[in-house]
Design a protein around this motif. Structure first.
Motif, PDB file in Angstrom:
ATOM      1  N   ALA A 336       0.784  -1.358   0.141  1.00  0.00           N
ATOM      2  CA  ALA A 336      -0.118   0.087  -0.016  1.00  0.00           C
ATOM      3  C   ALA A 336       0.845   1.098   0.024  1.00  0.00           C
ATOM      4  N   LEU A 337       1.795   1.276   0.753  1.00  0.00           N
ATOM      5  CA  LEU A 337       2.978   2.320   0.708  1.00  0.00           C
ATOM      6  C   LEU A 337       3.597   2.546  -0.715  1.00  0.00           C
ATOM      7  N   LYS A 338       3.930   1.436  -1.234  1.00  0.00           N
ATOM      8  CA  LYS A 338       4.553   1.585  -2.550  1.00  0.00           C
ATOM      9  C   LYS A 338       3.552   2.369  -3.675  1.00  0.00           C
ATOM     10  N   ILE A 339       2.031   1.879  -3.578  1.00  0.00           N
ATOM     11  CA  ILE A 339       1.239   2.241  -4.373  1.00  0.00           C
ATOM     12  C   ILE A 339       1.148   3.821  -3.970  1.00  0.00           C
ATOM     13  N   HIS A 340       1.308   4.371  -2.890  1.00  0.00           N
ATOM     14  CA  HIS A 340       1.095   5.637  -2.560  1.00  0.00           C
ATOM     15  C   HIS A 340       1.972   6.248  -3.264  1.00  0.00           C
ATOM     16  N   MET A 341       3.357   5.698  -3.366  1.00  0.00           N
ATOM     17  CA  MET A 341       4.503   6.728  -3.934  1.00  0.00           C
ATOM     18  C   MET A 341       4.123   7.011  -5.439  1.00  0.00           C
ATOM     19  N   LEU A 342       3.456   6.040  -6.139  1.00  0.00           N
ATOM     20  CA  LEU A 342       3.091   6.254  -7.345  1.00  0.00           C
ATOM     21  C   LEU A 342       2.195   7.274  -7.679  1.00  0.00           C
ATOM     22  N   LEU A 343       1.497   8.048  -6.528  1.00  0.00           N
ATOM     23  CA  LEU A 343       0.676   9.278  -6.669  1.00  0.00           C
ATOM     24  C   LEU A 343       1.820  10.427  -7.187  1.00  0.00           C
ATOM     25  N   ASP A 344       2.918  10.299  -7.362  1.00  0.00           N
ATOM     26  CA  ASP A 344       3.894  11.211  -7.830  1.00  0.00           C
ATOM     27  C   ASP A 344       4.089  10.821  -9.275  1.00  0.00           C
ATOM     28  N   ASP A 345       3.378  11.888 -10.209  1.00  0.00           N
ATOM     29  CA  ASP A 345       3.568  11.291 -11.687  1.00  0.00           C
ATOM     30  C   ASP A 345       5.066  11.598 -11.946  1.00  0.00           C
ATOM     31  N   SER A 346       5.807  12.308 -11.432  1.00  0.00           N
ATOM     32  CA  SER A 346       7.170  12.556 -12.192  1.00  0.00           C
ATOM     33  C   SER A 346       7.983  11.221 -11.796  1.00  0.00           C
ATOM     34  N   LEU A 347       7.825  10.569 -10.503  1.00  0.00           N
ATOM     35  CA  LEU A 347       8.557   9.338  -9.964  1.00  0.00           C
ATOM     36  C   LEU A 347       7.974   8.078 -11.188  1.00  0.00           C
ATOM     37  N   ARG A 348       6.646   8.215 -11.315  1.00  0.00           N
ATOM     38  CA  ARG A 348       6.049   7.038 -12.096  1.00  0.00           C
ATOM     39  C   ARG A 348       6.549   7.207 -13.559  1.00  0.00           C
ATOM     40  N   LYS A 349       6.503   8.515 -14.123  1.00  0.00           N
ATOM     41  CA  LYS A 349       7.108   8.617 -15.448  1.00  0.00           C
ATOM     42  C   LYS A 349       8.793   8.210 -15.516  1.00  0.00           C
ATOM     43  N   ARG A 350       9.369   8.638 -14.514  1.00  0.00           N
ATOM     44  CA  ARG A 350      10.856   8.323 -14.546  1.00  0.00           C
ATOM     45  C   ARG A 350      10.936   6.654 -14.420  1.00  0.00           C
ATOM     46  N   LEU A 351      10.166   6.015 -13.587  1.00  0.00           N
ATOM     47  CA  LEU A 351      10.113   4.492 -13.751  1.00  0.00           C
ATOM     48  C   LEU A 351       9.638   3.947 -15.080  1.00  0.00           C
ATOM     49  N   SER A 352       8.628   4.546 -15.583  1.00  0.00           N
ATOM     50  CA  SER A 352       8.022   4.061 -16.678  1.00  0.00           C
ATOM     51  C   SER A 352       8.925   4.207 -17.759  1.00  0.00           C
ATOM     52  N   ASP A 353       9.806   5.296 -18.119  1.00  0.00           N
ATOM     53  CA  ASP A 353      10.829   5.296 -19.071  1.00  0.00           C
ATOM     54  C   ASP A 353      12.115   4.351 -19.069  1.00  0.00           C
ATOM     55  N   ALA A 354      12.332   4.105 -17.746  1.00  0.00           N
ATOM     56  CA  ALA A 354      13.502   3.272 -17.246  1.00  0.00           C
ATOM     57  C   ALA A 354      13.067   1.548 -17.454  1.00  0.00           C
ATOM     58  N   ALA A 355      11.866   1.493 -17.326  1.00  0.00           N
ATOM     59  CA  ALA A 355      11.363   0.040 -17.444  1.00  0.00           C
ATOM     60  C   ALA A 355      11.273  -0.296 -18.769  1.00  0.00           C
ATOM     61  N   PHE A 356      10.741   0.652 -19.827  1.00  0.00           N
ATOM     62  CA  PHE A 356      10.697   0.330 -21.238  1.00  0.00           C
ATOM     63  C   PHE A 356      12.062   0.288 -21.828  1.00  0.00           C
ATOM     64  N   LEU A 357      13.121   1.073 -21.357  1.00  0.00           N
ATOM     65  CA  LEU A 357      14.304   0.678 -22.106  1.00  0.00           C
ATOM     66  C   LEU A 357      14.928  -0.699 -21.432  1.00  0.00           C
TER      67      LEU A 357
END
Length: 380
Positions: A336-357
């Motif tokens: 639940a705490l990790k889900i809360h972290m993804l409310l930060d769109d900038s973090l979510r975008k950074r993780l998304s880009d790195a994950a795709f690569l």
């Protein structure tokens, strides 16, 4: 060289079969290919024949059975399983004849649920490759029917390919002398579209995909989302979308325990996951014993950061804080705490880009090259 691929079922949408279809297409360009399929329901034979692949149908049985909840059902299932092992003796003889008639050089068994093909290859004195894609007991609650000595004999004949280091370590624990190499699964990268979806208002859409079962952790996802909505982030709303088929009783029971909240949505078996993922903000992988993590990579390639349990194959694919987030296995509070972290769109975008690569490195071409090299070196 002529290669005989042995499949475990005819469901063309199963993870093992989706990969083997892609591999067979490539092998068929460089080798002569024959595919042995079971005489059961499913569209896999039709898919293969449309690709111009030679298909042979034969009746054979798995060498494991699912563990049931009651003693009476377990006894019945195990008894039937042992009877089918005896029937597999007929399949061994038929397969030996097929190997000789077709001048097969390598028998390639696609999952650990099938063992008769290894025995037939040994009897016919040809090379055998066994692609180990599951733990069996830890991920699917399978009970192996072969005596340990017989199973070790199967492991020690030919070459073993593990889909992750976790799988490799597991089977080395059964037989330290087995010849095993890790080759990660690959995907057709061109089929995926990296699309990051910004959140709207206070919403967060989460997707969990997989067989409905305790081992896949849908219950953890339900509990964590409930905690997120009702305790940690009451001003936000996370919606959980569950895709897959399997133990409906388990899922309905867990939803009932949670009070059947309106933000939990069961989608059933989804034909087009790309359409569903296009409306999601993140993916959850809550399996306690994920052998590899095809769903993890598919999510990464679709622009979704993944929150996964810090165990087995999932722990190998996700680098915490770099290309996704890891939570402590079976700890819904941490999830639940990790889900809360993804409310930060900038973090979510950074993780998304790195994950795709990161996930783009797992191409089917790389997998084919590695497995083809193994096969070429079998006689050296």
């Amino acid at each position: 060289m002529k290669i005989l691929f042995v499949t475990h079922n005819n469901n063309e949408k199963s993870g093992a079969n989706r990969l083997i279809i892609s591999l067979i297409e490539r092998f068929n360009k460089d080798y002569e290919v024959v595919v042995l399929v079971n005489k059961t329901e499913g569209n896999l034979p039709d898919v293969l024949e449309k690709l111009g692949i030679q298909v042979v149908r034969m009746r054979y049985w798995w060498s494991c059975v699912p563990t049931r909840s009651s003693v009476a059902r377990n006894v019945a299932v195990i008894s039937r399983g042992y009877l089918r092992l005896l029937q597999n003796e007929v399949a061994v003889r038929k397969l030996v004849k097929l190997i000789k008639d077709e001048n097969i050089g390598v028998v390639y068994t696609n999952t650990s649920t099938i063992t008769f093909s290894s025995r037939a290859a040994q009897k016919a004195n040809v090379a055998h490759v066994w692609h180990l894609r599951e733990f069996g007991d830890k991920d699917f609650n399978f009970r192996r029917l072969l005596p340990r000595s017989s199973f070790v004999n199967r492991l020690n004949y030919g070459k073993l390919i593990a889909v992750s280091n976790s799988i490799s370590d597991y089977y080395k624990g059964i037989s330290s002398s087995c010849d095993i190499e890790t080759v990660y699964n690959g995907l057709d990268i061109s089929l995926f579209k990296n699309k990051f979806i910004p959140r709207v208002d206070n919403s967060l859409n989460l997707l969990i995909v997989g067989q409905l079962s305790k081992n896949k952790g849908q219950d953890q996802a339900i509990k964590a989302v409930k905690l997120f909505n009702e305790k940690y982030s009451p001003n936000y709303k996370a919606s959980l979308f569950i895709a897959g088929r399997g133990d409906q009783y388990f899922l309905q029971s867990e939803m009932k325990k949670a009070g059947s909240p309106y933000y939990i949505h069961y989608l059933g078996q989804v034909e087009n996951l790309a359409e569903v993922r296009a409306n999601m903000h993140a993916a959850l992988v809550c399996s306690s014993s994920e052998a590899f993590g095809r769903v993890t990579l598919e999510s990464m390639l679709s622009g979704l950061p993944v929150i996964g349990a810090d165990t087995a194959g999932t722990g190998e694919l996700i680098i915490n804080g770099m290309n996704g987030l890891l939570y402590k296995n079976k700890d819904e509070n941490d999830l639940a705490l990790k889900i809360h972290m993804l409310l930060d769109d900038s973090l979510r975008k950074r993780l998304s880009d790195a994950a795709f690569l990161y996930a783009s490195n797992f191409s089917i071409s790389h997998t084919y090259d590695d497995i083809s090299t193994i096969i070429i070196n079998l006689d050296k």
